[in-house]
Design an enzyme around this catalytic site. Structure first.
Site, PDB file in Angstrom:
ATOM      1  N   HIS A  14       0.852  -1.192   0.000  1.00  0.00           N
ATOM      2  CA  HIS A  14       0.000   0.000   0.000  1.00  0.00           C
ATOM      3  C   HIS A  14       0.890   1.245   0.000  1.00  0.00           C
ATOM      4  CE1 HIS A  14      -3.961  -1.855   0.391  1.00  0.00           C
ATOM      5  NE2 HIS A  14      -3.399  -2.729   1.212  1.00  0.00           N
ATOM      6  N   TYR A  69       3.582  -4.889   9.772  1.00  0.00           N
ATOM      7  CA  TYR A  69       3.493  -3.427   9.756  1.00  0.00           C
ATOM      8  C   TYR A  69       4.621  -2.799  10.560  1.00  0.00           C
ATOM      9  CZ  TYR A  69      -1.247  -4.059   7.895  1.00  0.00           C
ATOM     10  OH  TYR A  69      -2.333  -4.405   7.122  1.00  0.00           O
TER      11      TYR A  69
END
Length: 328
Positions: free
Chosen positions: A52, A320
């Site tokens: 992303h 993440y």
């Protein structure tokens, strides 16, 4: 469309679905292996997310509904709070065209700034479903992708994997139309959480963000004619005229519904609880700093909301964290 994007394997772009796993014999931890593999697929882009990569950071407000506290005692469900919102395309390419068919599913991450201090996050994708349920299956999925080359004899390794994994086949082949705007498509958190209210009553549920105004997508031909960053440009123009809103709801699990497997989509007739309205008021001024600073985590939770036993939640949190560390 540039030749670079035409040459990219469609299913490698589909790595944007979410996670990745590689061999357990690697001395690195799994989250770091995942980020390494994302970088191998999409290239290394300093300062950008491994996944992303292309996005826009906005600010806004969340106003809870009267029904929110019936589901959870979480502090951000008791009164209005400030939010930070990031919309993104779904690859590790910072320059992927917004209208590229495999730039989806797109992402929406929301950080709630609690009035008493601290934050909590929600991470969603614009697709209701997930291809695999654990890291081992994801490993096999991406090994099959890597082993499938142009001209590979049929059935290819990927054909074989998808033939043995009908849920992955459904996700890979399902339509993922390009939205007219980041705020005209719904977003889904594919993992379940346990919500507990002040009386101690608990229910499992999954988050959804739903457009307040309209749900609108573009035909493929129309999307192909748009500028490379038309979704970011459109959102900028929209917010200059006033806030854009999405409803936050939780779809409740019924007795017997699976809560620890992201591949299982609950029936649409399950009841939902309205948690409130997210009002996006504008873009953050310094986008570069905001992109580097913001690091969401689906396990950044508060009292009244707990993780389910879905094994991918902890893995995503670790992935993440690695990506955030490298980005900074």
């Amino acid at each position: 469309m540039t030749r670079e994007f035409q040459r990219r394997d469609v299913l490698k772009a589909m790595a944007a679905v979410s996670l990745l796993g590689i061999g357990a014999d690697d001395p690195k931890g799994l989250p770091e292996q995942i980020v390494d593999t994302m970088n191998e697929i999409f290239g290394r882009h300093p300062g950008f997310r491994a996944f992303h990569a292309k996005g826009v950071v906005c600010e806004g407000d969340f106003t809870p509904s009267a029904a929110a506290t019936t589901l959870s005692k979480a502090p951000h469900l008791r009164g209005p709070v400030k939010t930070t919102v990031r919309f993104s395309d779904g690859t590790g390419l910072p320059d992927v065209p917004d209208g590229f068919p495999d730039a989806g599913p797109r992402g929406m991450a929301v950080r709630f700034h609690l009035s008493e201090g601290g934050v909590t996050d929600i991470v969603t994708n614009a697709f209701n479903g997930f291809p695999v349920s654990d890291g081992e299956e994801f490993l096999a999925f991406f090994r099959a992708i890597a082993a499938t080359k142009p001209g590979s004899p049929k059935p290819t390794p990927l054909d074989k994997f998808l033939g043995d994994h009908p849920k992955a086949l459904k996700v890979v082949t399902a339509p993922k139309p390009v939205p007219a705007s980041f705020v005209t498509e719904p977003y889904f958190a594919v993992h379940a959480f346990r919500f507990t209210n002040a009386e101690g009553k608990s229910r499992f549920g999954r988050y959804q963000f739903l457009p307040v105004a309209e749900t609108k997508f573009l035909a493929a031909e129309e999307a192909a004619k748009k500028g490379p960053s038309f979704l970011i440009d459109e959102l900028t123009e929209r917010l200059a005229k006033g806030p854009a809103a999405l409803r936050l709801v939780v779809q409740l699990a019924a007795d017997g519904d699976v809560t620890d497997d992201a591949t299982v989509v609950w029936p649409e007739d399950r009841p939902v609880v309205e948690l409130g309205v997210l009002s996006i008021t504008g873009r953050v001024a310094d986008q570069d700093a905001a992109q580097r600073r913001l690091g969401v985590d689906p396990l950044r939770l508060v009292d009244g909301i707990e993780a389910s036993d879905d094994p991918l939640l902890e893995l995503r949190s670790g992935v993440y964290a690695v990506s955030r560390r490298r980005r900074r």
